[in-house]
Write an enzyme that holds these catalytic residues in place. Structure first.
Site, PDB file in Angstrom:
ATOM      1  N   ASP A 116      -3.282   2.416  -5.912  1.00 20.59           N
ATOM      2  CA  ASP A 116      -2.108   2.481  -5.041  1.00 20.59           C
ATOM      3  C   ASP A 116      -1.958   1.294  -4.103  1.00 20.59           C
ATOM      4  O   ASP A 116      -1.214   1.364  -3.124  1.00 20.59           O
ATOM      5  CB  ASP A 116      -2.128   3.778  -4.228  1.00 20.59           C
ATOM      6  CG  ASP A 116      -3.300   3.857  -3.271  1.00 20.59           C
ATOM      7  OD1 ASP A 116      -4.274   3.094  -3.459  1.00 20.59           O
ATOM      8  OD2 ASP A 116      -3.261   4.683  -2.341  1.00 20.59           O
ATOM      9  N   GLU A 117      -2.638   0.186  -4.368  1.00 18.92           N
ATOM     10  CA  GLU A 117      -2.469  -0.972  -3.492  1.00 18.92           C
ATOM     11  C   GLU A 117      -2.729  -2.267  -4.246  1.00 18.92           C
ATOM     12  O   GLU A 117      -3.486  -2.304  -5.220  1.00 18.92           O
ATOM     13  CB  GLU A 117      -3.368  -0.879  -2.260  1.00 18.92           C
ATOM     14  CG  GLU A 117      -4.846  -0.871  -2.571  1.00 18.92           C
ATOM     15  CD  GLU A 117      -5.699  -0.891  -1.318  1.00 18.92           C
ATOM     16  OE1 GLU A 117      -5.473  -1.746  -0.445  1.00 18.92           O
ATOM     17  OE2 GLU A 117      -6.614  -0.046  -1.212  1.00 18.92           O
ATOM     18  N   ASP A 121       0.855  -1.181   0.000  1.00 24.28           N
ATOM     19  CA  ASP A 121       0.000   0.000   0.000  1.00 24.28           C
ATOM     20  C   ASP A 121       0.894   1.234   0.000  1.00 24.28           C
ATOM     21  O   ASP A 121       1.774   1.374   0.853  1.00 24.28           O
ATOM     22  CB  ASP A 121      -0.899  -0.006   1.246  1.00 24.28           C
ATOM     23  CG  ASP A 121      -2.100   0.911   1.098  1.00 24.28           C
ATOM     24  OD1 ASP A 121      -2.202   1.595   0.063  1.00 24.28           O
ATOM     25  OD2 ASP A 121      -2.938   0.939   2.020  1.00 24.28           O
TER      26      ASP A 121
END
Length: 408
Positions: free
Chosen positions: A120-121, A27
């Site tokens: 973003d993860e 993350d």
């Protein structure tokens, strides 16, 4: 990033046994802000947020801004009231997606079992990657170091036996940290967390549980499955009790078949020398070809991408004589594309290479009449060396750096 409640005491050493923890959750930290700081390093250390106008909302906030109470989804007006010195930056969605693609390309070099959850993860299952890259903690640390070195942004990692616990662990590892939850420590780790940390506990469920004296996950587990079913219903009761005991049967599921494989690098010091750019393309060609071979794929098309000093970005592509997963063939195609690009004196900010229009190696594709099978065999040997001794143990001679103590 998860906004679920956290426990300040949970970010501690829970043990070093990662033998049964193949799930890694990566993350990014304040991702949109981190990307903006690549272009605006002078803003580092200041309260910064990415978002809309005065009537808009905050999309992401730096940790300095969060210390004032600024959070994502907060109206910009409210954010500026709690932090008058807040610096707002308009969002650049295409730039964030581009950086995300660079990060996901790094993750794909470790395992094909990568499930992207958002820009973003992502979750990784590294069960089959450990003979090549080491134990889960080593893999997670290597990924974090590469994202920082190659992309320039920080990432946190959670390592656990299940997806649910890995995601909670990465949230508690922030900012810029790594947290391992050994399988045997799972229930103890969960027990002290606020009950809202469990996936599926919204505001109404939390209020209902609080009326029963349930504040932590441990309190919830102590009620037992039967009592939870009475309170919340069959599905929710079973679901939350299983999570409280560290049970999560979900597997890492790649979201879709890859349409392209490649690698990009953002250059902190712009380069204009063609030889340097070609060296980057050669390294990217070998990385791309290695991933193609690992997945049993061939590419029909090679594309390059370059970004100039004024942020203008262009792409160029060409079709190979026949589909290939040989680095030398991919590199020569990229080199030809580069030769048609005018490199300005102020150099390039980004160089990328991608293999596209992929087909399976077993689909009856024939080699071109002038293909040299020795190239593929040589690169196959390089793959074996990489698997045995680690990535980077062998590379093309033109990419080797001279020893500092070598004679002039």
């Amino acid at each position: 990033m998860s906004r679920a409640p956290r426990s300040s005491s949970a970010r501690r050493d829970w043990g070093s046994d990662d033998s049964a923890t193949p799930i890694i959750h990566i993350d990014m930290d304040a991702f949109f802000v981190s990307v903006e700081l690549l272009e605006h390093p002078e803003l580092a250390g200041l309260p910064v947020a990415v978002g809309g106008t005065e009537r808009g909302v905050v999309a992401a906030a730096s940790y300095e801004a969060r210390s004032y109470g600024v959070n994502s989804a907060m109206p910009v007006g409210a954010a500026k009231r709690v932090c008058p010195q807040l610096l707002m930056i308009p969002p650049n969605g295409e730039r964030y997606r581009e950086v995300s693609r660079q990060i996901m390309a790094i993750l794909d070099e470790y395992t094909p079992l990568r499930e992207q959850v958002s820009v973003d993860e992502a979750f990784l299952d590294v069960s089959g990657a450990q003979r090549i890259f080491g134990r889960p903690v080593q893999i997670a640390q290597s990924i974090r170091e590469r994202i920082r070195a190659e992309v320039g942004v920080p990432a946190s990692a959670g390592i656990a036996a299940t997806k649910h616990v890995a995601k909670i662990a990465s949230a508690h590892a922030k900012p810029d940290g790594l947290l391992l939850i050994p399988k045997d420590a799972t229930v103890a780790f969960l027990a002290e967390l606020p009950v809202g940390a469990l996936w599926g506990v919204g505001e109404r469920t939390r209020e209902r549980l609080e009326k029963q004296g349930v504040e932590t996950v441990g309190d919830l587990a102590a009620l037992g499955q039967g009592r939870l079913i009475q309170l919340l219903g069959e599905a929710s009761g079973r679901h939350l009790y299983a999570l409280s005991m560290g049970i999560d049967a979900r597997t890492v599921m790649p979201s879709h078949e890859e349409k392209s494989i490649g690698k990009e690098v953002t250059l902190f010091d712009r380069i204009s020398e063609v030889e340097q750019i070609e060296a980057i393309l050669l390294d990217q060609a070998h990385s791309t070809a290695r991933r193609l071979r690992a997945r049993g794929l061939l590419a029909r098309t090679v594309a390059i991408k370059v970004r100039f000093g004024d942020f203008t970005t262009i792409t160029r592509s060409t079709t190979l004589p026949s589909p290939s997963n040989v680095a030398q063939e991919i590199y020569l195609a990229a080199k030809r594309l580069l030769s048609a690009v005018h490199i300005p004196a102020d150099g390039l900010r980004l160089v990328g290479l991608r293999a596209e229009q992929m087909v399976r190696t077993g689909d009856g594709i024939q080699l071109a009449w002038d293909d040299d099978p020795r190239r593929l065999k040589a690169e196959g040997v390089m793959d074996l060396v990489d698997r045995k001794f680690g990535r980077g143990a062998i590379s093309p001679g033109s990419l080797l750096q001279p020893r500092e103590d070598s004679a002039e």
